[in-house]
Every structure is written in structure tokens, then in C-alpha cells.
Scaffold this motif. Structure first.
Motif, PDB file in Angstrom:
ATOM      1  N   LEU A   1     -25.365 -43.097 -42.007  1.00  0.00           N
ATOM      2  CA  LEU A   1     -25.848 -41.803 -42.498  1.00  0.00           C
ATOM      3  C   LEU A   1     -25.929 -40.734 -41.419  1.00  0.00           C
ATOM      4  O   LEU A   1     -25.917 -39.547 -41.723  1.00  0.00           O
ATOM      5  CB  LEU A   1     -27.240 -41.955 -43.131  1.00  0.00           C
ATOM      6  CG  LEU A   1     -27.400 -42.931 -44.276  1.00  0.00           C
ATOM      7  CD1 LEU A   1     -28.829 -42.931 -44.778  1.00  0.00           C
ATOM      8  CD2 LEU A   1     -26.431 -42.608 -45.389  1.00  0.00           C
ATOM      9  N   GLY A   2     -26.094 -41.150 -40.168  1.00  0.00           N
ATOM     10  CA  GLY A   2     -26.286 -40.188 -39.091  1.00  0.00           C
ATOM     11  C   GLY A   2     -27.725 -39.726 -38.986  1.00  0.00           C
ATOM     12  O   GLY A   2     -27.992 -38.578 -38.631  1.00  0.00           O
ATOM     13  N   VAL A   3     -28.648 -40.618 -39.291  1.00  0.00           N
ATOM     14  CA  VAL A   3     -30.077 -40.324 -39.170  1.00  0.00           C
ATOM     15  C   VAL A   3     -30.780 -41.532 -38.577  1.00  0.00           C
ATOM     16  O   VAL A   3     -30.264 -42.644 -38.608  1.00  0.00           O
ATOM     17  CB  VAL A   3     -30.746 -39.995 -40.530  1.00  0.00           C
ATOM     18  CG1 VAL A   3     -30.177 -38.746 -41.146  1.00  0.00           C
ATOM     19  CG2 VAL A   3     -30.633 -41.155 -41.497  1.00  0.00           C
ATOM     20  N   THR A   4     -31.970 -41.294 -38.062  1.00  0.00           N
ATOM     21  CA  THR A   4     -32.838 -42.389 -37.649  1.00  0.00           C
ATOM     22  C   THR A   4     -33.749 -42.695 -38.824  1.00  0.00           C
ATOM     23  O   THR A   4     -34.412 -41.799 -39.354  1.00  0.00           O
ATOM     24  CB  THR A   4     -33.681 -41.985 -36.428  1.00  0.00           C
ATOM     25  OG1 THR A   4     -32.793 -41.682 -35.360  1.00  0.00           O
ATOM     26  CG2 THR A   4     -34.623 -43.102 -36.023  1.00  0.00           C
ATOM     27  N   ILE A   5     -33.765 -43.948 -39.225  1.00  0.00           N
ATOM     28  CA  ILE A   5     -34.592 -44.357 -40.356  1.00  0.00           C
ATOM     29  C   ILE A   5     -35.654 -45.308 -39.844  1.00  0.00           C
ATOM     30  O   ILE A   5     -35.361 -46.256 -39.126  1.00  0.00           O
ATOM     31  CB  ILE A   5     -33.749 -45.047 -41.441  1.00  0.00           C
ATOM     32  CG1 ILE A   5     -32.726 -44.057 -41.996  1.00  0.00           C
ATOM     33  CG2 ILE A   5     -34.641 -45.586 -42.542  1.00  0.00           C
ATOM     34  CD1 ILE A   5     -31.796 -44.660 -43.005  1.00  0.00           C
ATOM     35  N   ARG A   6     -36.888 -45.016 -40.214  1.00  0.00           N
ATOM     36  CA  ARG A   6     -37.977 -45.920 -39.877  1.00  0.00           C
ATOM     37  C   ARG A   6     -38.972 -45.908 -41.025  1.00  0.00           C
ATOM     38  O   ARG A   6     -39.077 -44.936 -41.770  1.00  0.00           O
ATOM     39  CB  ARG A   6     -38.650 -45.513 -38.573  1.00  0.00           C
ATOM     40  CG  ARG A   6     -39.338 -44.180 -38.652  1.00  0.00           C
ATOM     41  CD  ARG A   6     -39.992 -43.822 -37.356  1.00  0.00           C
ATOM     42  NE  ARG A   6     -40.701 -42.570 -37.523  1.00  0.00           N
ATOM     43  CZ  ARG A   6     -41.526 -42.075 -36.660  1.00  0.00           C
ATOM     44  NH1 ARG A   6     -41.755 -42.707 -35.542  1.00  0.00           N
ATOM     45  NH2 ARG A   6     -42.135 -40.953 -36.888  1.00  0.00           N
ATOM     46  N   LEU A   7     -39.688 -46.976 -41.154  1.00  0.00           N
ATOM     47  CA  LEU A   7     -40.722 -47.083 -42.166  1.00  0.00           C
ATOM     48  C   LEU A   7     -41.931 -46.319 -41.661  1.00  0.00           C
ATOM     49  O   LEU A   7     -42.439 -46.587 -40.575  1.00  0.00           O
ATOM     50  CB  LEU A   7     -41.071 -48.548 -42.413  1.00  0.00           C
ATOM     51  CG  LEU A   7     -42.095 -48.814 -43.503  1.00  0.00           C
ATOM     52  CD1 LEU A   7     -41.607 -48.284 -44.848  1.00  0.00           C
ATOM     53  CD2 LEU A   7     -42.373 -50.300 -43.602  1.00  0.00           C
ATOM     54  N   ASP A   8     -42.364 -45.328 -42.423  1.00  0.00           N
ATOM     55  CA  ASP A   8     -43.441 -44.459 -41.964  1.00  0.00           C
ATOM     56  C   ASP A   8     -44.215 -43.947 -43.165  1.00  0.00           C
ATOM     57  O   ASP A   8     -43.713 -43.902 -44.275  1.00  0.00           O
ATOM     58  CB  ASP A   8     -42.860 -43.289 -41.167  1.00  0.00           C
ATOM     59  CG  ASP A   8     -43.886 -42.587 -40.289  1.00  0.00           C
ATOM     60  OD1 ASP A   8     -45.063 -42.981 -40.307  1.00  0.00           O
ATOM     61  OD2 ASP A   8     -43.499 -41.648 -39.592  1.00  0.00           O
ATOM     62  N   ASP A   9     -45.425 -43.523 -42.906  1.00  0.00           N
ATOM     63  CA  ASP A   9     -46.260 -42.872 -43.900  1.00  0.00           C
ATOM     64  C   ASP A   9     -46.160 -41.373 -43.636  1.00  0.00           C
ATOM     65  O   ASP A   9     -46.476 -40.913 -42.549  1.00  0.00           O
ATOM     66  CB  ASP A   9     -47.704 -43.354 -43.738  1.00  0.00           C
ATOM     67  CG  ASP A   9     -48.662 -42.690 -44.699  1.00  0.00           C
ATOM     68  OD1 ASP A   9     -48.229 -41.866 -45.527  1.00  0.00           O
ATOM     69  OD2 ASP A   9     -49.853 -42.993 -44.614  1.00  0.00           O
ATOM     70  N   TYR A  10     -45.694 -40.606 -44.622  1.00  0.00           N
ATOM     71  CA  TYR A  10     -45.525 -39.178 -44.382  1.00  0.00           C
ATOM     72  C   TYR A  10     -46.817 -38.405 -44.536  1.00  0.00           C
ATOM     73  O   TYR A  10     -46.864 -37.216 -44.265  1.00  0.00           O
ATOM     74  CB  TYR A  10     -44.418 -38.582 -45.265  1.00  0.00           C
ATOM     75  CG  TYR A  10     -44.614 -38.747 -46.750  1.00  0.00           C
ATOM     76  CD1 TYR A  10     -45.447 -37.902 -47.460  1.00  0.00           C
ATOM     77  CD2 TYR A  10     -43.936 -39.731 -47.444  1.00  0.00           C
ATOM     78  CE1 TYR A  10     -45.613 -38.051 -48.820  1.00  0.00           C
ATOM     79  CE2 TYR A  10     -44.091 -39.888 -48.805  1.00  0.00           C
ATOM     80  CZ  TYR A  10     -44.935 -39.033 -49.491  1.00  0.00           C
ATOM     81  OH  TYR A  10     -45.098 -39.193 -50.834  1.00  0.00           O
ATOM     82  N   GLY A  11     -47.904 -39.062 -44.928  1.00  0.00           N
ATOM     83  CA  GLY A  11     -49.197 -38.393 -45.010  1.00  0.00           C
ATOM     84  C   GLY A  11     -49.609 -37.928 -43.632  1.00  0.00           C
ATOM     85  O   GLY A  11     -49.679 -38.704 -42.684  1.00  0.00           O
ATOM     86  N   GLY A  12     -49.854 -36.634 -43.466  1.00  0.00           N
ATOM     87  CA  GLY A  12     -50.266 -36.072 -42.189  1.00  0.00           C
ATOM     88  C   GLY A  12     -49.128 -35.854 -41.220  1.00  0.00           C
ATOM     89  O   GLY A  12     -49.348 -35.454 -40.080  1.00  0.00           O
TER      90      GLY A  12
END
Length: 96
Positions: free
Chosen positions: A80-91
Motif C-alpha cells: 500500500l505504501g503506508v505504515t500500518i500498526r494496531l493503534d487506538d485513534y482516541g486522542g
């Protein structure tokens, strides 16, 4: 998001867009009877095919559907050309 990548072509925005769903399913399920989406495997299985992603933008506080085609030979790193990580987008907007 790397320039000229599939993610760039689909309009994804670095630091502001979070992938939350794929092909009509949430990436992380709150339903104990439904497994989480194996996103990496889904990407591998979808090389060269259009994939529908649900994207949440923390700046606009809105979700949108994005069509993206994972590619091996786009000229950069990853499908995809992105860095993917498992994250919580809250805050997340507070950490920019």
C-alpha cells in the motif's frame, strides 16, 4: 503515506486517517463470535484487486469509504505504501 503509492492514489492522509474496516467488516470486532479481520492476509489475497476500506479521519471526525488496490510493483515499499500498526485513534489528534 509514500508518494505515488496505492494509498496516496486512494487519497489517504498521513497521521490523520485510520483504517477501521475492510470489505464490510470492522478490523477489530467487538463481537466475541466474530474473529478480527486478518488485514495482512486480506491485503496479500487482494493484490491487483480493488479493496474497499473504511477510513476514519481524526481531523474531520468522519468516516469515508476508500477504494484501494494493493500492488507489488508500484515502485516503493509494501503493498500500500503506508505504515500500518494496531493503534487506538482516541486522542490521536492530541499526539500530533
Amino acid at each position: 503515506v509514500q508518494p505515488n503509492s496505492p494509498a496516496s492514489s486512494a487519497g489517504l492522509v498521513s497521521f490523520l486517517d485510520f483504517l477501521v474496516g475492510c470489505s464490510g467488516r470492522m478490523l477489530l470486532s467487538n463481537d466475541e463470535e466474530e474473529d478480527d479481520v486478518d488485514f495482512v492476509q486480506t491485503l496479500k489475497d487482494s493484490v491487483g484487486k480493488e479493496l474497499e476500506l473504511l477510513v476514519f479521519n481524526i481531523k474531520s471526525q468522519q468516516t469515508r469509504l476508500v477504494l484501494l488496490k494493493p500492488q507489488i510493483d508500484w515502485g516503493g515499499t509494501g503493498l500500500l505504501g503506508v505504515t500500518i500498526r494496531l493503534d487506538d485513534y482516541g486522542g490521536a489528534d492530541e499526539r500530533l
